[in-house]
Design an enzyme around this catalytic site. Structure first.
Site, PDB file in Angstrom:
ATOM      1  N   TYR A 123      20.348 -81.100 -31.895  1.00  0.00           N
ATOM      2  CA  TYR A 123      20.952 -81.627 -33.239  1.00  0.00           C
ATOM      3  C   TYR A 123      20.760 -82.647 -33.335  1.00  0.00           C
ATOM      4  CZ  TYR A 123      21.896 -76.698 -33.941  1.00  0.00           C
ATOM      5  OH  TYR A 123      21.827 -75.162 -34.066  1.00  0.00           O
TER       6      TYR A 123
ATOM      7  N   ASN B 139      37.760 -73.129 -32.668  1.00  0.00           N
ATOM      8  CA  ASN B 139      36.595 -73.310 -32.338  1.00  0.00           C
ATOM      9  C   ASN B 139      35.960 -74.283 -33.821  1.00  0.00           C
ATOM     10  OD1 ASN B 139      33.489 -72.840 -30.618  1.00  0.00           O
ATOM     11  ND2 ASN B 139      32.407 -72.687 -33.087  1.00  0.00           N
ATOM     12  N   GLU B 140      35.363 -75.563 -33.234  1.00  0.00           N
ATOM     13  CA  GLU B 140      34.875 -76.113 -33.944  1.00  0.00           C
ATOM     14  C   GLU B 140      35.706 -76.367 -35.746  1.00  0.00           C
ATOM     15  OE1 GLU B 140      30.250 -75.655 -34.351  1.00  0.00           O
ATOM     16  OE2 GLU B 140      30.000 -76.478 -32.397  1.00  0.00           O
TER      17      GLU B 140
ATOM     18  N   LYS C  62      18.405 -68.869 -29.121  1.00  0.00           N
ATOM     19  CA  LYS C  62      19.142 -70.655 -28.371  1.00  0.00           C
ATOM     20  C   LYS C  62      19.393 -69.644 -27.241  1.00  0.00           C
ATOM     21  CE  LYS C  62      21.312 -73.838 -31.018  1.00  0.00           C
ATOM     22  NZ  LYS C  62      20.916 -73.286 -32.377  1.00  0.00           N
TER      23      LYS C  62
ATOM     24  N   TRP D 189      25.035 -72.184 -23.985  1.00  0.00           N
ATOM     25  CA  TRP D 189      24.913 -71.603 -25.443  1.00  0.00           C
ATOM     26  C   TRP D 189      23.109 -70.983 -25.618  1.00  0.00           C
ATOM     27  CZ3 TRP D 189      28.302 -69.069 -28.257  1.00  0.00           C
ATOM     28  CH2 TRP D 189      27.798 -69.032 -29.524  1.00  0.00           C
TER      29      TRP D 189
ATOM     30  N   ASN E 186      31.235 -78.844 -27.921  1.00  0.00           N
ATOM     31  CA  ASN E 186      30.225 -77.744 -27.755  1.00  0.00           C
ATOM     32  C   ASN E 186      29.474 -79.692 -27.920  1.00  0.00           C
ATOM     33  OD1 ASN E 186      31.605 -75.474 -28.272  1.00  0.00           O
ATOM     34  ND2 ASN E 186      32.071 -74.717 -30.138  1.00  0.00           N
TER      35      ASN E 186
END
Length: 556
Positions: free
Chosen positions: A189, A111-112, A291, A270, A183
């Site tokens: 952001y 992930n990321e 969130k 999310w 994502n």
């Protein structure tokens, strides 16, 4: 079958991760009620209880290992042997322990891990070293997953490809797995909510043969913080101003985009529930990521939860949004109702406001609904073939708020001022919001600038700028309008504008810097305006540069 689901962290208030099977069963039931058909089990192996429940109820699971954000230590260019062994072991155990669960669809290998040099302070210890390349490790894990289980696809969630990161060095990792997952937090952001669609189209064009999904999207939502208009000011992604209404706005706009993209094989918002994290001081919480669509203690289902329930289920659903914003700043309000009824009626104090049918995306909206001083009973009535379903809430308008309308221009969340009730920016048309203490959300906050000449400093810090207007519904009569102006940065002569009230020029060629004689100094002007058709129409018309206003106070 297109997947529509949520990311899930299993911890909860009072227990942390020491949850019982009954807790997981409750979470699962809450997600099913919302209409979820898939859960992304983030970002680590989850226990057998949720796998068994998914098997039983036909829920599709994304399983993944906790290889998140970093894959090297310090400035190392490659993963250490120990880290590689650990990742391989976790992936092997994930597959062997869960491979016989029919609900498991794919194996997530990371992930990321594509931050690269976009956030050097977060990912690496030095800006001067090259960004480590995650692809060798990802390819190794992909091959391992195939050898352990040739029957299932591998998947990977990315953060940063094609995002608004300037010249940052970003590794392209999506091709390291069978299935792509993005994502993306446009409107939160970075960027604007409307950027999401064209961004996804660009990812699709780059790899037309790889299925693409959206694995995270959303926004913080504090249930005790509210706004009159989610477009009125800047959300504070790393701070306190994170109203529940802004979370709903992000989900409404994101789902409008996602639901119109037939090439997406799945989407996971999310997050299903607020969850613990030791790096957050945001919204109305500390050490909590807000969130979630349900609070950490599972007691409150936020408005956005019912937006998805109305869209994702056939269960008769009627929900008045903004129900926790009880003490209203204005005697008029925009009312939004999430309703999947063929017909939805709105009643305020037993008076029918209006009826809407087949509301787009199950959002029924009424603008400028009048509220009385005191308590107001707001009822949304969905008329279904099986009968009517009502949702009733109470909003209150204090006598002081009913007498005067005070608008904090450019503010998403209005400050508390002793003796005066301000609302956040509303009733505007055009322009853009601004803040003399603007903050990007990363790094230390700059030294606070102070506005002179006002006891209401917080109101004067934000502004609306450009060519814009305000249309404020009012009962007919004569009103005093006090306008507050602050020049953020320009010198005398650089900005001039008129103010037009109900078609007549009320202020001519105002030059705030020239009048104030010093920067960041409040200037006020009062005008008297007759209202004859139920509307105060203020226009801010630039002559040189942009028009600007910081606050509007309207008194009968």
């Amino acid at each position: 079958m297109r997947l529509q689901g949520v990311g899930y962290h299993q911890d909860r208030e009072g227990k942390g991760w020491a949850t019982a099977p009954a807790d997981i069963e409750q979470d699962f039931a809450i997600m099913r009620e919302m209409g979820v058909n898939s859960i992304r089990l983030t970002h680590y192996q989850h226990g057998q209880v949720i796998h068994d429940l998914a098997d039983r109820y036909g829920m599709v699971l994304w399983d993944e290992i906790p290889l998140v954000s970093r894959w090297t230590w310090g400035d190392d260019a490659v993963a250490s042997a120990g880290l590689r062994d650990d990742a391989r072991q976790q992936l092997r155990e994930l597959i062997r322990q869960n491979g016989n669960h029919a609900s498991v669809f794919n194996w997530g290998i990371a992930n990321e891990v594509d931050f690269g040099k976009s956030l050097p302070a977060f990912i690496t210890t030095s800006k001067d070293t090259p960004a480590p390349d995650p692809l060798p490790l990802l390819r190794e894990l992909n091959a391992l997953a195939k050898s352990e289980d040739p029957s299932r696809a591998t998947a990977l969630a990315t953060c940063c490809e094609g995002r608004l990161l300037g010249s940052a060095d970003i590794p392209i990792t999506a091709e390291a797995a069978d299935l792509g997952g993005a994502n993306r937090y446009f409107g939160w952001y970075y960027g604007q909510p409307g950027d999401l669609g064209k961004h996804l189209d660009s990812l699709r064009a780059l790899r037309p043969n790889q299925p693409v999904s959206v694995t995270e999207y959303g926004a913080g939502g504090a249930t005790t913080i509210h706004t009159d208009n989610p477009l009125g000011g800047k959300v504070d992604q790393r701070g306190r101003n994170q109203p529940e209404e802004y979370e709903s706005y992000i989900h409404e706009t994101a789902w409008a985009t996602l639901s119109a993209k037939p090439y997406l094989w799945g989407t996971w918002l999310w997050n299903s529930f607020d969850f613990a994290t030791t790096v957050r001081r945001e919204g109305d919480a500390i050490d909590i990521n807000t969130k979630g669509l349900v609070t950490y203690d599972r007691k409150i289902r936020k408005d956005a939860y019912y937006f998805y329930k109305a869209n994702w289920t056939a269960t008769p659903t009627v929900h008045v949004a903004g129900r926790r914003y009880v003490d209203r700043a204005y005697p008029v309000a925009d009312v939004r109702v999430y309703s999947n009824a063929p017909r939805t009626d709105l009643l305020v104090n037993d008076r029918v406001v209006g009826t809407l049918s087949a509301c787009p995306q199950m959002i029924c909206a009424w603008s400028n609904v009048a509220l009385a001083a005191g308590a107001n009973r707001v009822v949304a009535r969905g008329v279904f073939p099986t009968g009517a379903v009502d949702d009733a809430i109470e909003w209150r308008v204090a006598p002081e708020a009913a007498r005067s309308i005070r608008i904090d221009s450019g503010a998403l969340v209005a400050p508390e001022i002793a003796g005066k009730r301000y609302g956040s920016d509303a009733f505007f048309d055009g322009g853009r919001f601004g803040d003399i203490n603007a903050y990007s959300g990363y790094g230390p906050r700059p030294e606070k600038k102070v506005v002179a000449g006002t006891p209401e400093g917080a109101v004067a810090e934000t502004y609306r700028e450009g060519r814009f207007g305000y249309r404020v519904p009012l009962a007919n009569g004569r009103y005093t309008v006090e306008l507050s102006f602050v020049e953020p940065a320009l010198a005398a002569g650089a900005r001039q504008f008129d103010v037009v009230a109900n078609g007549k020029r009320a202020i001519a060629a105002l030059d705030i810097a020239a009048v104030a004689g010093a920067p960041l100094t409040r200037v006020t002007r009062r005008i008297v305006v007759p209202v004859t058709d139920g509307m105060l129409d203020l226009k801010f018309v630039p002559i040189k540069g942009d028009a600007i206003v910081s606050g509007i106070e309207i008194t009968r």
